[in-house]
Design a protein around this motif. Structure first.
Motif, PDB file in Angstrom:
ATOM      1  N   PHE A  80       0.813  -1.137  -0.071  1.00  0.00           N
ATOM      2  CA  PHE A  80      -0.025  -0.016  -0.011  1.00  0.00           C
ATOM      3  C   PHE A  80       0.676   1.291  -0.036  1.00  0.00           C
ATOM      4  CE2 PHE A  80      -2.573  -3.320   2.203  1.00  0.00           C
ATOM      5  CZ  PHE A  80      -3.653  -3.211   1.616  1.00  0.00           C
ATOM      6  N   LEU A  81       0.289   2.281  -0.508  1.00  0.00           N
ATOM      7  CA  LEU A  81       0.872   3.597  -0.428  1.00  0.00           C
ATOM      8  C   LEU A  81      -0.015   4.550   0.611  1.00  0.00           C
ATOM      9  CD1 LEU A  81       1.716   4.741  -3.793  1.00  0.00           C
ATOM     10  CD2 LEU A  81       3.264   3.899  -2.203  1.00  0.00           C
ATOM     11  N   VAL A  82       0.541   5.270   1.366  1.00  0.00           N
ATOM     12  CA  VAL A  82       0.125   5.881   2.517  1.00  0.00           C
ATOM     13  C   VAL A  82      -0.196   7.495   2.149  1.00  0.00           C
ATOM     14  CG1 VAL A  82      -0.166   6.764   4.907  1.00  0.00           C
ATOM     15  CG2 VAL A  82       1.070   4.352   4.233  1.00  0.00           C
ATOM     16  N   PHE A  83      -1.564   7.849   2.028  1.00  0.00           N
ATOM     17  CA  PHE A  83      -1.933   9.334   1.578  1.00  0.00           C
ATOM     18  C   PHE A  83      -2.643   9.889   2.751  1.00  0.00           C
ATOM     19  CE2 PHE A  83      -1.949   6.611  -2.095  1.00  0.00           C
ATOM     20  CZ  PHE A  83      -1.315   7.505  -3.157  1.00  0.00           C
ATOM     21  N   ARG A  84      -2.240  11.444   3.024  1.00  0.00           N
ATOM     22  CA  ARG A  84      -2.896  12.177   3.923  1.00  0.00           C
ATOM     23  C   ARG A  84      -4.380  12.405   3.191  1.00  0.00           C
ATOM     24  NH1 ARG A  84       0.853  16.953   5.494  1.00  0.00           N
ATOM     25  NH2 ARG A  84       0.368  17.562   3.593  1.00  0.00           N
ATOM     26  N   LYS A  85      -5.330  12.386   4.218  1.00  0.00           N
ATOM     27  CA  LYS A  85      -6.823  12.814   3.660  1.00  0.00           C
ATOM     28  C   LYS A  85      -7.013  14.204   3.721  1.00  0.00           C
ATOM     29  CE  LYS A  85      -9.409   8.775   6.117  1.00  0.00           C
ATOM     30  NZ  LYS A  85     -10.362   8.789   6.897  1.00  0.00           N
ATOM     31  N   SER A  86      -6.290  14.990   4.304  1.00  0.00           N
ATOM     32  CA  SER A  86      -6.437  16.640   4.283  1.00  0.00           C
ATOM     33  C   SER A  86      -6.334  17.112   2.790  1.00  0.00           C
ATOM     34  CB  SER A  86      -5.634  17.188   5.428  1.00  0.00           C
ATOM     35  OG  SER A  86      -4.466  17.034   5.038  1.00  0.00           O
ATOM     36  N   ASP A  87      -5.305  16.561   2.422  1.00  0.00           N
ATOM     37  CA  ASP A  87      -4.839  17.140   0.975  1.00  0.00           C
ATOM     38  C   ASP A  87      -4.510  15.988  -0.140  1.00  0.00           C
ATOM     39  OD1 ASP A  87      -2.441  16.272   1.858  1.00  0.00           O
ATOM     40  OD2 ASP A  87      -1.342  18.108   2.067  1.00  0.00           O
TER      41      ASP A  87
END
Length: 203
Positions: A80-87
């Motif tokens: 998986f890659l990890v993404f910040r929800k805010s942006d």
């Protein structure tokens, strides 16, 4: 399963965590992934295997995705890659690998975080989210992880994510060109009566 089925925009492995979302890599992630890895190289290299000379090329990315697709098709690993929800910013990556069934029912957790995203809680949230996926969706019984003894932030993170320190393995992995000792961690799936109310988990 067709090779690219799970890396299309409609993929089903999208997991929601506290402030983050994790999902399998896609071909379109290459520019952001390669830039984050390039900018973080000096930060990451002391904790990782030696990078191949072509590690950040588009060709290597395509080979990486093909390998990921085979692993997930076999149920051997879930990257998986990890993404910040805010942006939507890419903050790092996390993988459940070496999945063993039969009498073991376990897997190994590994992760990395871009240099600009440390100590912000994204990787901790990703480890917690992946753990829920491993226990609830894949029905694994045990998770393992390891880190270098001097990697205090990683040791602290694993403890906060529910892992327990289990011992020291000598010359455990070849890191940055040398066989290095690692501290071993483990976490066993909680029994239903021990689980807190289920947090939202989108799969």
């Amino acid at each position: 399963m067709a090779l690219l089925d799970w890396i299309t925009p409609g993929d089903s492995l999208r997991l929601q965590g506290e402030g983050i979302e994790i999902r399998p890599p896609r071909p379109s992630d290459y520019p952001e992934w390669s830039e984050l890895r390039r900018a973080s190289r000096a930060f990451l290299q002391p904790w990782e295997p030696t990078w191949p000379d072509d590690d950040l090329t588009r060709g290597a990315w395509r080979r990486r995705l093909a390998s990921y697709a085979r692993d997930i098709d076999l149920g051997a690993a879930y990257p998986f890659l990890v993404f910040r929800k805010s942006d939507g910013a890419l903050t790092g990556g996390i993988t459940l690998s070496n999945v063993r069934r039969g009498v073991a029912q376990m897997g190994t957790v590994g992760y990395w975080c871009g240099a600009g995203f440390t100590r912000q809680g994204h990787t901790l949230a990703a480890v917690r989210t992946l753990s829920l996926f491993a226990f609830r969706t894949l029905a694994l019984h045990r998770l393992e992880a390891a880190c270098l003894p001097e990697n205090t932030p990683s040791r602290r993170l694993l403890g906060q994510a529910g892992f327990r320190e289990e011992g020291l393995a000598q010359a455990y992995l070849k890191i940055n060109g040398d066989w290095r000792d690692h501290v071993l961690f483990g976490r066993v799936a909680p029994s239903p009566r021990d689980e807190s109310p289920k947090a939202p988990l989108s799969v």
